[in-house]
Design a protein around this motif. Structure first.
Motif, PDB file in Angstrom:
ATOM      1  N   ASN A  64       0.824  -1.201   0.000  1.00  0.00           N
ATOM      2  CA  ASN A  64       0.000   0.000   0.000  1.00  0.00           C
ATOM      3  C   ASN A  64       0.860   1.253   0.000  1.00  0.00           C
ATOM      4  O   ASN A  64       1.508   1.580   0.985  1.00  0.00           O
ATOM      5  N   CYS A  65       0.891   1.961  -1.122  1.00  0.00           N
ATOM      6  CA  CYS A  65       1.658   3.205  -1.243  1.00  0.00           C
ATOM      7  C   CYS A  65       3.119   2.991  -0.852  1.00  0.00           C
ATOM      8  O   CYS A  65       3.735   3.846  -0.203  1.00  0.00           O
ATOM      9  N   GLY A  66       3.659   1.850  -1.212  1.00  0.00           N
ATOM     10  CA  GLY A  66       5.058   1.573  -0.942  1.00  0.00           C
ATOM     11  C   GLY A  66       5.334   0.959   0.411  1.00  0.00           C
ATOM     12  O   GLY A  66       6.476   0.668   0.743  1.00  0.00           O
ATOM     13  N   VAL A  67       4.308   0.774   1.231  1.00  0.00           N
ATOM     14  CA  VAL A  67       4.469   0.144   2.543  1.00  0.00           C
ATOM     15  C   VAL A  67       3.888  -1.268   2.470  1.00  0.00           C
ATOM     16  O   VAL A  67       2.694  -1.438   2.202  1.00  0.00           O
ATOM     17  N   ARG A  68       4.715  -2.257   2.703  1.00  0.00           N
ATOM     18  CA  ARG A  68       4.263  -3.650   2.655  1.00  0.00           C
ATOM     19  C   ARG A  68       3.921  -4.118   4.067  1.00  0.00           C
ATOM     20  O   ARG A  68       4.731  -4.015   4.983  1.00  0.00           O
ATOM     21  N   THR A  69       2.714  -4.624   4.216  1.00  0.00           N
ATOM     22  CA  THR A  69       2.238  -5.089   5.521  1.00  0.00           C
ATOM     23  C   THR A  69       1.691  -6.499   5.390  1.00  0.00           C
ATOM     24  O   THR A  69       0.922  -6.782   4.467  1.00  0.00           O
ATOM     25  N   THR A  70       2.067  -7.364   6.298  1.00  0.00           N
ATOM     26  CA  THR A  70       1.514  -8.711   6.342  1.00  0.00           C
ATOM     27  C   THR A  70       0.611  -8.839   7.568  1.00  0.00           C
ATOM     28  O   THR A  70       1.039  -8.576   8.693  1.00  0.00           O
ATOM     29  N   TYR A  71      -0.628  -9.209   7.321  1.00  0.00           N
ATOM     30  CA  TYR A  71      -1.607  -9.397   8.385  1.00  0.00           C
ATOM     31  C   TYR A  71      -1.741 -10.894   8.647  1.00  0.00           C
ATOM     32  O   TYR A  71      -2.203 -11.645   7.789  1.00  0.00           O
ATOM     33  N   ASP A  72      -1.372 -11.327   9.837  1.00  0.00           N
ATOM     34  CA  ASP A  72      -1.514 -12.733  10.206  1.00  0.00           C
ATOM     35  C   ASP A  72      -2.942 -13.062  10.601  1.00  0.00           C
ATOM     36  O   ASP A  72      -3.354 -14.224  10.570  1.00  0.00           O
ATOM     37  N   SER A  76      -8.399  -5.967  14.786  1.00  0.00           N
ATOM     38  CA  SER A  76      -9.576  -5.992  15.664  1.00  0.00           C
ATOM     39  C   SER A  76      -9.863  -4.651  16.326  1.00  0.00           C
ATOM     40  O   SER A  76     -10.945  -4.456  16.884  1.00  0.00           O
ATOM     41  N   ARG A  77      -8.896  -3.711  16.261  1.00  0.00           N
ATOM     42  CA  ARG A  77      -9.080  -2.395  16.869  1.00  0.00           C
ATOM     43  C   ARG A  77      -8.563  -1.341  15.876  1.00  0.00           C
ATOM     44  O   ARG A  77      -7.362  -1.135  15.769  1.00  0.00           O
ATOM     45  N   VAL A  78      -9.511  -0.704  15.204  1.00  0.00           N
ATOM     46  CA  VAL A  78      -9.145   0.192  14.100  1.00  0.00           C
ATOM     47  C   VAL A  78      -9.571   1.622  14.394  1.00  0.00           C
ATOM     48  O   VAL A  78     -10.684   1.876  14.859  1.00  0.00           O
ATOM     49  N   VAL A  79      -8.682   2.555  14.121  1.00  0.00           N
ATOM     50  CA  VAL A  79      -8.998   3.984  14.133  1.00  0.00           C
ATOM     51  C   VAL A  79      -9.001   4.456  12.686  1.00  0.00           C
ATOM     52  O   VAL A  79      -8.034   4.231  11.951  1.00  0.00           O
ATOM     53  N   THR A  80     -10.087   5.082  12.272  1.00  0.00           N
ATOM     54  CA  THR A  80     -10.146   5.675  10.933  1.00  0.00           C
ATOM     55  C   THR A  80      -9.974   7.179  11.053  1.00  0.00           C
ATOM     56  O   THR A  80     -10.543   7.814  11.949  1.00  0.00           O
ATOM     57  N   ILE A  81      -9.185   7.742  10.161  1.00  0.00           N
ATOM     58  CA  ILE A  81      -9.005   9.190  10.089  1.00  0.00           C
ATOM     59  C   ILE A  81      -9.571   9.654   8.760  1.00  0.00           C
ATOM     60  O   ILE A  81      -9.104   9.225   7.704  1.00  0.00           O
ATOM     61  N   MET A  89     -15.643   0.985   5.879  1.00  0.00           N
ATOM     62  CA  MET A  89     -15.621  -0.105   6.854  1.00  0.00           C
ATOM     63  C   MET A  89     -17.027  -0.438   7.345  1.00  0.00           C
ATOM     64  O   MET A  89     -17.392  -1.620   7.469  1.00  0.00           O
ATOM     65  N   LEU A  90     -17.823   0.578   7.616  1.00  0.00           N
ATOM     66  CA  LEU A  90     -19.187   0.333   8.081  1.00  0.00           C
ATOM     67  C   LEU A  90     -20.016  -0.368   7.011  1.00  0.00           C
ATOM     68  O   LEU A  90     -20.835  -1.241   7.321  1.00  0.00           O
ATOM     69  N   ALA A  91     -19.815   0.011   5.761  1.00  0.00           N
ATOM     70  CA  ALA A  91     -20.547  -0.634   4.670  1.00  0.00           C
ATOM     71  C   ALA A  91     -20.176  -2.111   4.536  1.00  0.00           C
ATOM     72  O   ALA A  91     -20.958  -2.906   4.012  1.00  0.00           O
ATOM     73  N   LEU A  92     -19.016  -2.461   5.027  1.00  0.00           N
ATOM     74  CA  LEU A  92     -18.580  -3.862   5.027  1.00  0.00           C
ATOM     75  C   LEU A  92     -18.978  -4.592   6.304  1.00  0.00           C
ATOM     76  O   LEU A  92     -18.579  -5.731   6.527  1.00  0.00           O
ATOM     77  N   GLY A  93     -19.759  -3.932   7.161  1.00  0.00           N
ATOM     78  CA  GLY A  93     -20.210  -4.562   8.387  1.00  0.00           C
ATOM     79  C   GLY A  93     -19.127  -4.743   9.429  1.00  0.00           C
ATOM     80  O   GLY A  93     -19.145  -5.700  10.205  1.00  0.00           O
ATOM     81  N   LEU A  94     -18.170  -3.799   9.486  1.00  0.00           N
ATOM     82  CA  LEU A  94     -17.021  -3.936  10.379  1.00  0.00           C
ATOM     83  C   LEU A  94     -17.096  -2.996  11.579  1.00  0.00           C
ATOM     84  O   LEU A  94     -16.073  -2.631  12.157  1.00  0.00           O
ATOM     85  N   ARG A  95     -18.301  -2.617  11.982  1.00  0.00           N
ATOM     86  CA  ARG A  95     -18.452  -1.730  13.134  1.00  0.00           C
ATOM     87  C   ARG A  95     -17.740  -2.274  14.365  1.00  0.00           C
ATOM     88  O   ARG A  95     -17.149  -1.518  15.152  1.00  0.00           O
ATOM     89  N   ASP A  96     -17.790  -3.592  14.563  1.00  0.00           N
ATOM     90  CA  ASP A  96     -17.226  -4.180  15.778  1.00  0.00           C
ATOM     91  C   ASP A  96     -15.706  -4.115  15.830  1.00  0.00           C
ATOM     92  O   ASP A  96     -15.105  -4.359  16.877  1.00  0.00           O
ATOM     93  N   ARG A  97     -15.072  -3.735  14.710  1.00  0.00           N
ATOM     94  CA  ARG A  97     -13.609  -3.611  14.697  1.00  0.00           C
ATOM     95  C   ARG A  97     -13.149  -2.168  14.911  1.00  0.00           C
ATOM     96  O   ARG A  97     -11.957  -1.910  15.008  1.00  0.00           O
ATOM     97  N   MET A  98     -14.079  -1.217  14.995  1.00  0.00           N
ATOM     98  CA  MET A  98     -13.733   0.196  14.998  1.00  0.00           C
ATOM     99  C   MET A  98     -13.770   0.779  16.410  1.00  0.00           C
ATOM    100  O   MET A  98     -14.783   0.670  17.109  1.00  0.00           O
ATOM    101  N   GLU A 136      -5.584   2.496  21.597  1.00  0.00           N
ATOM    102  CA  GLU A 136      -4.954   1.180  21.487  1.00  0.00           C
ATOM    103  C   GLU A 136      -5.336   0.441  20.200  1.00  0.00           C
ATOM    104  O   GLU A 136      -5.771  -0.713  20.231  1.00  0.00           O
ATOM    105  N   PRO A 137      -5.154   1.092  19.056  1.00  0.00           N
ATOM    106  CA  PRO A 137      -5.494   0.419  17.797  1.00  0.00           C
ATOM    107  C   PRO A 137      -4.397  -0.551  17.357  1.00  0.00           C
ATOM    108  O   PRO A 137      -3.237  -0.420  17.765  1.00  0.00           O
ATOM    109  N   ASP A 138      -4.790  -1.515  16.533  1.00  0.00           N
ATOM    110  CA  ASP A 138      -3.780  -2.325  15.860  1.00  0.00           C
ATOM    111  C   ASP A 138      -3.666  -1.931  14.389  1.00  0.00           C
ATOM    112  O   ASP A 138      -2.783  -2.393  13.679  1.00  0.00           O
ATOM    113  N   LEU A 139      -4.574  -1.034  13.949  1.00  0.00           N
ATOM    114  CA  LEU A 139      -4.513  -0.506  12.582  1.00  0.00           C
ATOM    115  C   LEU A 139      -5.084   0.909  12.559  1.00  0.00           C
ATOM    116  O   LEU A 139      -6.114   1.180  13.174  1.00  0.00           O
ATOM    117  N   VAL A 140      -4.406   1.806  11.837  1.00  0.00           N
ATOM    118  CA  VAL A 140      -4.929   3.147  11.569  1.00  0.00           C
ATOM    119  C   VAL A 140      -5.142   3.254  10.063  1.00  0.00           C
ATOM    120  O   VAL A 140      -4.224   3.033   9.276  1.00  0.00           O
TER     121      VAL A 140
END
Length: 347
Positions: A64-72, A76-81, A89-98, A136-140
């Motif tokens: 993603n934009c030159g940053v390679r990330t591997t998700y095992d 489960s804890r996401v902050v959106t900016i 994310m909400l349209a994908l039904g991911l409210r419980d991860r936000m 305490e997010p694991d993804l931003v």
């Protein structure tokens, strides 16, 4: 349009606006490269791609934009900016991860409003690095390049140093031209990251159906010249040929009169607007750049524009800023534009 760093007045001098808005193609690329830690080559800012190996779909590796990330496993804890990543994310039904949102641009889609408002808002604009850490997010997941502004201590490297993954909306990866395919690809990428590829495919099918319905309704109609008015008084800040807005207008049966502008966004003179004789004006609506009514009043009060067909006939289409970005709203925008450009097709 802007990159989320701050809000702009309707009457901000055009040259200053142009220099500060990272949605213009060159600035957008620079912001993406700086915030993502990419190299100078545009090859490093290519489309996001994902690969999956194990039977359960994980690990998933995303470039993603030159940053390679591997998700095992799925985050489960996401902050959106910014709003468009949150709505996606909400349209994908991911409210419980936000666990946090920030920087809402406009009214939330009605079907997503309840879930959106149930998530803690960390800040009116971009939250500080420390504020994000407190959640305490694991993804931003950032929408504009400013989500990961290095000069504000929120670089992707800074998050990586404390063990937090980041993802930037592909619109800021430096690609020359943004299309609806970018929207569909972004949805599918997020679906893979969170282990819900079937939901992503279903959402993409729904978005494509919305677009196809509008395209079918206006098929065979003449291309109506459309001028995008974002903001500006001395000059007009408008969408160029690299913008998603240009494709949205095309799909809706129109023609962006500044499609020849080789930028995502740029300033043009009012004389150029008059010369192109737009029949419809699409107004981009977002806080800090003047209300829709202020923008209409300004355009209608300019004697130099009096003979422009769109002004003479008061033909305006209003689009929320979030509807012109890579996210779930862009498919809705095609229908809204089509109704404004070819109302007779929907009678």
């Amino acid at each position: 349009m802007y990159d989320g760093t701050f809000r702009l007045s309707l009457f901000t001098p055009a040259r200053k606006r142009h220099a500060l808005r990272a949605t213009a193609a060159v600035v957008s690329l620079s912001a993406a490269l700086l915030t993502a830690g990419c190299g100078a080559s545009q090859d490093t800012a290519r489309n996001t791609e994902t690969t999956a190996s194990s039977a359960g779909g994980f690990p998933v590796t995303v470039d993603n934009c030159g940053v390679r990330t591997t998700y095992d496993e799925p985050p489960s804890r996401v902050v959106t900016i910014h709003q468009h990543p949150a709505e996606l994310m909400l349209a994908l039904g991911l409210r419980d991860r936000m666990v946090g949102t920030a920087f809402r641009d406009s009214a939330v889609l009605p079907e997503l409003k309840k879930d959106y408002e149930s998530i803690p808002a960390l800040a009116k604009k971009e939250p500080s690095f420390e504020t994000i850490l407190e959640a305490e997010p694991d993804l931003v997941y950032g929408g504009y390049g400013s989500a990961f502004a290095e000069n504000e201590g929120r670089s992707r490297e800074a998050f990586a140093d404390v063990g937090i993954d980041t993802h930037l909306n592909r619109e800021y990866c430096g690609k020359k031209r943004v299309t609806m395919k970018d929207t569909y690809d972004e949805v599918r990428t997020i679906g893979r990251i969170f282990g819900v590829p079937d939901r992503a495919d279903e959402l993409v099918s729904d978005l494509q159906a919305r677009v196809d319905k509008a395209v079918t309704a206006v098929r065979g109609e003449p291309r109506v010249p459309v001028f995008v008015y974002d903001s500006g008084d001395k000059t007009a800040f408008t969408a160029g040929g690299r913008s998603l807005g240009t494709e949205l207008i095309r799909l809706a049966g129109g023609r962006n009169v500044f499609a020849g502008l080789d930028e995502v966004f740029g300033d043009v003179s009012w004389e150029q607007v008059v010369e192109r004789k737009p029949e419809v004006i699409a107004i981009y609506d977002y806080a800090g750049a003047g209300s829709v009514e202020q923008k209409k009043d300004f355009l209608l009060s300019q004697s130099a524009l009096a003979d422009v067909p769109a002004i003479r006939n008061k033909r305006f289409v209003v689009l929320p800023l979030t509807a012109t970005l890579v996210g779930v709203r862009s498919a809705y925008a095609v229908g809204d534009l089509a109704r404004g450009i070819h109302p007779e097709s929907f009678a």
